[in-house]
Scaffold this active site. Structure first.
Site, PDB file in Angstrom:
ATOM      1  N   CYS A 180       0.561 -15.766 -10.669  1.00 16.09           N
ATOM      2  CA  CYS A 180       0.541 -14.346 -10.333  1.00 16.09           C
ATOM      3  C   CYS A 180       1.534 -14.033  -9.199  1.00 16.09           C
ATOM      4  O   CYS A 180       2.728 -13.982  -9.446  1.00 16.09           O
ATOM      5  CB  CYS A 180      -0.880 -13.913  -9.989  1.00 16.09           C
ATOM      6  SG  CYS A 180      -1.133 -12.129 -10.089  1.00 16.09           S
ATOM      7  N   GLU A 235      -6.331 -20.695 -13.966  1.00 15.83           N
ATOM      8  CA  GLU A 235      -7.434 -21.419 -13.333  1.00 15.83           C
ATOM      9  C   GLU A 235      -8.796 -20.946 -13.824  1.00 15.83           C
ATOM     10  O   GLU A 235      -9.795 -21.686 -13.757  1.00 15.83           O
ATOM     11  CB  GLU A 235      -7.358 -21.298 -11.804  1.00 15.83           C
ATOM     12  CG  GLU A 235      -7.627 -19.932 -11.224  1.00 15.83           C
ATOM     13  CD  GLU A 235      -6.393 -19.038 -11.113  1.00 15.83           C
ATOM     14  OE1 GLU A 235      -6.417 -18.095 -10.296  1.00 15.83           O
ATOM     15  OE2 GLU A 235      -5.416 -19.288 -11.846  1.00 15.83           O
ATOM     16  N   HIS A 248      -3.813 -15.848 -14.628  1.00 19.59           N
ATOM     17  CA  HIS A 248      -4.589 -16.795 -13.816  1.00 19.59           C
ATOM     18  C   HIS A 248      -5.203 -17.867 -14.719  1.00 19.59           C
ATOM     19  O   HIS A 248      -6.364 -17.769 -15.126  1.00 19.59           O
ATOM     20  CB  HIS A 248      -5.698 -16.050 -13.065  1.00 19.59           C
ATOM     21  CG  HIS A 248      -5.204 -15.206 -11.938  1.00 19.59           C
ATOM     22  ND1 HIS A 248      -5.086 -15.679 -10.656  1.00 19.59           N
ATOM     23  CD2 HIS A 248      -4.771 -13.922 -11.917  1.00 19.59           C
ATOM     24  CE1 HIS A 248      -4.616 -14.717  -9.881  1.00 19.59           C
ATOM     25  NE2 HIS A 248      -4.403 -13.638 -10.621  1.00 19.59           N
TER      26      HIS A 248
END
Length: 548
Positions: free
Chosen positions: A387, A515, A513
């Site tokens: 990001c 993650e 994102h």
């Protein structure tokens, strides 16, 4: 063949916490959920948060930690990240409910006249609304696990506790289970554990009208049978239901630790479910890899919210998962972005085998993050930008390689001649801050000859977003001609999702994102390959003795 339907009598497990915060209710709820799944049951998990914010989207990371984004675009509590990492249950907007949302819903109903002129009160209107939200997630599952945020005794959580107290009387008592997580501290000077905090915590819970069925006793020392008997006697809990929740080196050891204490059998029995042996092969394999890695690797996380590392919880866990995927221990080196802005700041990166620049908001520390991208590009160190980390990599490349001097982002500068990162023409910056970003899951199409395609192994992927600003299409051709590869774009071609560098071993940054889609069972492909590239860099560039 007729599809087997879920049982009509959904079971409910309520997890509360006492004595103090940060005991690990989220990990406990996640671990119990995982163990129930390992017994063949389908579960979901709900988090009830007592703060008045409608959601944590606009909260300061230093106060609340990470904001976790779900597929449907909800900005939620970081515990939902634990739920998805430990279990197979998909989290949605309805899996996180705050006091603010409850009161907002009740006020909206009152304005619409749904209460037919009644005086709207905490009981029954607020508590009924809470119970409706709990029941709302009980579709097509065997068990709903509900974590109550905060600590027993906090005034903010009283409506939630009252609601779950009533729940046992609304349902058959056999369908409701109360689990209380508490602290049994070890006093070093006395050389013994103390049960009084647990006694007082349970006493407070019983004053509200809730009798816990199971106690999870967080402690650094194993609890003897005598201590368990004492706790059970004073707390009115069967001694077998007093569970030692030992401190462990890795949170992924918790399911196995609780299993050894007999929590599966106790929980199933109390809920009137068939007692079955869980299949724990996957958890055993995960812990074997964590405990016996083949090697190690040093990763720099260049951030700006380092005073509360919970702000990067999903990042750190995804890096651990990447290590599991490579049978390697990942050593995290936290680097303050503002320190990199000082003369000689890049020295802090020299001992690292890979550099990760995570997301964030605001101008503070931006030049330090840009310096981290510069260091990685020039020194051929594996770089992973997420990001804002992508924005910084793009700005650095524009300034130093594409000859776009003073290039910047519209988020930080209004007078830059080259706003390489900007709002899209159809975006509107005005209005409420909450829920106005590109949020949730979006598709991305990958370019075949790329690190991204190699990682995912397919052309189209879906990833979660949380941002306002995008790569400006005005500069796409110029940046590609200078050597930046745009390896991921939106299906309509308007949005740049992933960039890479042509002449670099592994330099990748994404607008999304990743993650949020990683787990120890299934490490995210980009984190897995980033760690693999960092291990390769480490072997090709051995560090001097004593440098880590």
């Amino acid at each position: 063949m007729k599809k087997k339907s879920r049982r009509k009598n959904v079971k409910y497990i309520f997890v509360t916490g006492g004595v103090l915060s940060s005991l690990g209710k989220g990990i406990a709820a996640s671990s119990i959920g995982s163990l129930m799944e390992c017994c063949g049951l389908k579960i979901t998990i709900l988090k009830l948060d007592p703060y008045i914010n409608v959601d944590p989207g606009t909260m300061n990371p230093f106060q609340h930690g990470e904001v976790y984004v779900t597929d449907d675009g909800a900005e939620t509590d970081l515990d939902l990240g634990h739920y998805e990492r430990f279990t197979h249950a998909p989290m949605r907007r309805d899996n996180n409910v705050t006091t603010g949302r409850i009161y907002n819903d009740v006020i909206q109903k009152e304005r619409r006249g749904e209460y037919l002129g009644a005086t709207v009160q905490v009981i029954p209107h607020i508590t009924d609304e809470i119970k409706q939200h709990i029941k709302k997630v009980a579709h097509n599952v065997d068990i709903v696990i509900c974590e109550i945020g905060g600590t027993v005794g906090d005034i903010e959580s009283l409506p939630f506790l009252e609601a779950i107290r009533q729940f046992k009387y609304d349902m058959k008592s056999k369908n409701v289970l109360y689990i209380h997580l508490t602290l049994v501290p070890y006093i070093k000077t006395a050389g013994e554990v103390k049960t009084k905090p647990t006694q007082h915590s349970v006493q407070k819970l019983r004053e509200i009208g809730i009798q816990p069925d199971i106690l999870l006793c967080r402690t650094e020392k194993n609890l003897s049978k005598e201590i368990k008997k004492k706790i059970g006697l004073f707390c009115n809990v069967e001694v077998d239901s007093v569970i030692t929740a030992m401190d462990v080196e890795s949170i992924y050891q918790v399911p196995l630790s609780l299993y050894k204490e007999g929590i599966c059998k106790i929980t199933l029995k109390k809920l009137g479910l068939p007692v079955t042996e869980p299949n724990l092969d996957q958890w055993k394999e995960i812990n074997q890899k964590i405990s016996n890695p083949d090697g190690e690797v040093n990763i720099a996380i260049v951030g700006k919210y380092l005073d509360l590392k919970e702000s990067y919880k999903s990042i750190t866990e995804a890096l651990v998962h990447g290590g599991i995927g490579n049978n390697a221990k990942v050593n995290l080196h936290w680097v303050d972005a503002e320190e990199l802005e000082k003369d000689g700041g890049s020295e802090k990166l020299k001992s690292c085998d890979g550099i990760l620049v995570p997301g964030g908001f605001g101008e503070r520390g931006i030049e330090g993050k840009i310096q981290a991208a510069h260091y990685a590009r020039v020194n051929k160190v594996p770089y992973f930008g997420i990001c804002l980390g992508m924005h910084c990599a793009v700005i650095e490349f524009a300034r130093e390689v594409a000859n776009l001097k003073n290039a910047n982002s519209a988020e930080f500068s209004s007078n830059s001649p080259y706003l390489i990162i900007d709002l899209m023409p159809d975006q509107h910056a005005k209005g409420d801050k909450g829920g106005t970003m590109r949020l949730g899951e979006y598709p991305c199409q990958l370019r075949k000859q790329s690190h991204a395609y190699k990682a995912y192994g397919k052309r189209e992927i879906y990833e979660r977003h949380r941002h306002r600003y995008e790569f400006s299409n005005q500069f796409r051709i110029q940046m590609e001609e200078a050597g930046m590869k745009i390896s991921g774009i939106s299906p309509n071609g308007n949005l740049v999702e992933i960039i890479e560098l042509e002449d670099h071993p592994w330099f990748l940054a994404g607008q999304f994102h990743p993650e949020f889609k990683s787990s120890p069972r299934s490490p995210h492909p980009l984190f897995r390959d980033f760690i693999a590239a960092s291990i390769g860099h480490r072997s090709d560039h051995p560090k001097p003795s004593g440098s880590g």
